[in-house]
Scaffold this active site. Structure first.
Site, PDB file in Angstrom:
ATOM      1  N   ALA A 129      -2.234  -5.124  -3.092  1.00 11.43           N
ATOM      2  CA  ALA A 129      -0.961  -4.536  -2.684  1.00 11.43           C
ATOM      3  C   ALA A 129      -0.098  -4.183  -3.897  1.00 11.43           C
ATOM      4  O   ALA A 129       0.501  -3.102  -3.947  1.00 11.43           O
ATOM      5  CB  ALA A 129      -0.217  -5.495  -1.761  1.00 11.43           C
ATOM      6  N   VAL A 145      -2.087  -9.530   3.861  1.00 14.20           N
ATOM      7  CA  VAL A 145      -2.335  -8.422   2.940  1.00 14.20           C
ATOM      8  C   VAL A 145      -2.645  -9.028   1.576  1.00 14.20           C
ATOM      9  O   VAL A 145      -1.895  -9.888   1.102  1.00 14.20           O
ATOM     10  CB  VAL A 145      -1.076  -7.529   2.832  1.00 14.20           C
ATOM     11  CG1 VAL A 145      -1.307  -6.389   1.864  1.00 14.20           C
ATOM     12  CG2 VAL A 145      -0.673  -7.009   4.206  1.00 14.20           C
ATOM     13  N   CYS A 146      -3.742  -8.604   0.958  1.00  9.79           N
ATOM     14  CA  CYS A 146      -4.095  -9.147  -0.365  1.00  9.79           C
ATOM     15  C   CYS A 146      -3.016  -8.766  -1.374  1.00  9.79           C
ATOM     16  O   CYS A 146      -2.721  -7.581  -1.573  1.00  9.79           O
ATOM     17  CB  CYS A 146      -5.442  -8.626  -0.840  1.00  9.79           C
ATOM     18  SG  CYS A 146      -5.783  -9.111  -2.542  1.00  9.79           S
ATOM     19  N   ILE A 147      -2.478  -9.763  -2.019  1.00 11.21           N
ATOM     20  CA  ILE A 147      -1.330  -9.531  -2.905  1.00 11.21           C
ATOM     21  C   ILE A 147      -1.714  -8.684  -4.127  1.00 11.21           C
ATOM     22  O   ILE A 147      -0.984  -7.767  -4.507  1.00 11.21           O
ATOM     23  CB  ILE A 147      -0.674 -10.880  -3.300  1.00 11.21           C
ATOM     24  CG1 ILE A 147       0.660 -10.648  -3.992  1.00 11.21           C
ATOM     25  CG2 ILE A 147      -1.591 -11.746  -4.141  1.00 11.21           C
ATOM     26  CD1 ILE A 147       1.530 -11.888  -4.037  1.00 11.21           C
TER      27      ILE A 147
END
Lengths: 140, 118
Positions: A91, A86-88
């Site tokens: 997110a 998940v792209c930080i």
């Protein structure tokens, strides 16, 4: 004969999901990923960006008579031992935090845990380099 | 040899985080020295409009980031002239972006190994 053909044409896929858990495109992404593995192909990484980060959220509550996509992703990624990233940055912007980030930014809400991993966009580029094909779901 | 990636940016600059997030993929690719291209298509060409006032919308200005692309090693910049003229786009920022007609875009997409449309 068929098995030989299957092996010869086996591909490495990178899959990127840009739409939220309730979007039809996210459901198609999971169906595609399942079909890819069933067809003898490899998935080098699943990368969740933009609203796609919601697919990893434990905070999504799906009505009982509807498909619980976040739960299905979790089961699929765990059982197949896949890399679900998940792209930080995406997110954080959307409040989909793991324990570490919630601690870092002093927030009470934790919505992501293993098998999901929060990481940077470099993981998308890395997957693109590694894969034969990049398949995107839910982009503009 | 590294695989090339084309980002097709189709969102207007202030309709949400889409334009910025498309640009972030490009900047990350540039940071890793990867062959990366950026095409502004449809409403995405509005990101090139000169004289935007992001502050009036309480947003952060995107055009400064666009101007920085060549410095980040991203030099393959294109925009669709049909999209631009359909939207009456006059003065543009980002002189480096090359105009392409719709027919040339097919050839452009063909040149890249992978494509992301956002």
């Amino acid at each position: 004969m068929a098995a030989v053909l299957l092996i010869e044409s086996a591909m490495k896929f990178a899959i990127a999901v840009f739409s939220a858990a309730h979007a039809p495109s996210s459901r198609r992404a999971l169906l595609f990923a399942q079909a890819a593995l069933a067809g003898g192909h490899e998935i080098v990484r699943l990368f969740f960006y933009q609203d796609g980060v919601y697919n990893a959220s434990d905070a999504v509550v799906t009505p009982q008579d509807e498909t619980d996509l976040p739960k299905q992703w979790r089961t699929f990624i765990t059982e197949q031992n896949l890399d679900g990233v998940v792209c930080i940055a995406a997110a954080l912007r959307r409040g989909v935090l793991n324990t570490e980030e919630a601690g870092r930014y002093q927030r009470d809400a934790v919505a992501v845990s293993a098998p999901w991993e929060l990481s940077g966009l470099g993981q998308l580029h890395d997957a693109v380099q590694d894969a034969d094909r990049l398949i995107c779901f839910g982009g503009a | 040899m590294a695989k090339s990636l084309l980002i097709i940016s189709r969102q207007s600059p202030w309709s949400g985080p889409g334009a910025r997030e498309a640009l972030d993929i490009v900047l990350a690719g540039g940071a890793f020295d990867l062959p990366i291209g950026l095409l502004f298509l449809d409403d995405g060409v509005l990101q090139l409009a000169a004289g935007q006032n992001a502050r009036a919308l309480q947003q952060k200005d995107l055009s400064a980031n666009l101007q920085a692309l060549p410095m980040f090693g991203v030099e393959e910049l294109f925009y669709c002239v049909d999209s631009a003229s359909a939207r009456g786009l006059g003065d543009r920022s980002l002189d480096e972006a090359q105009p392409l007609a719709a027919a040339q875009i097919t050839a452009l997409i063909d040149r890249y190994d992978q494509v992301i449309t956002l």
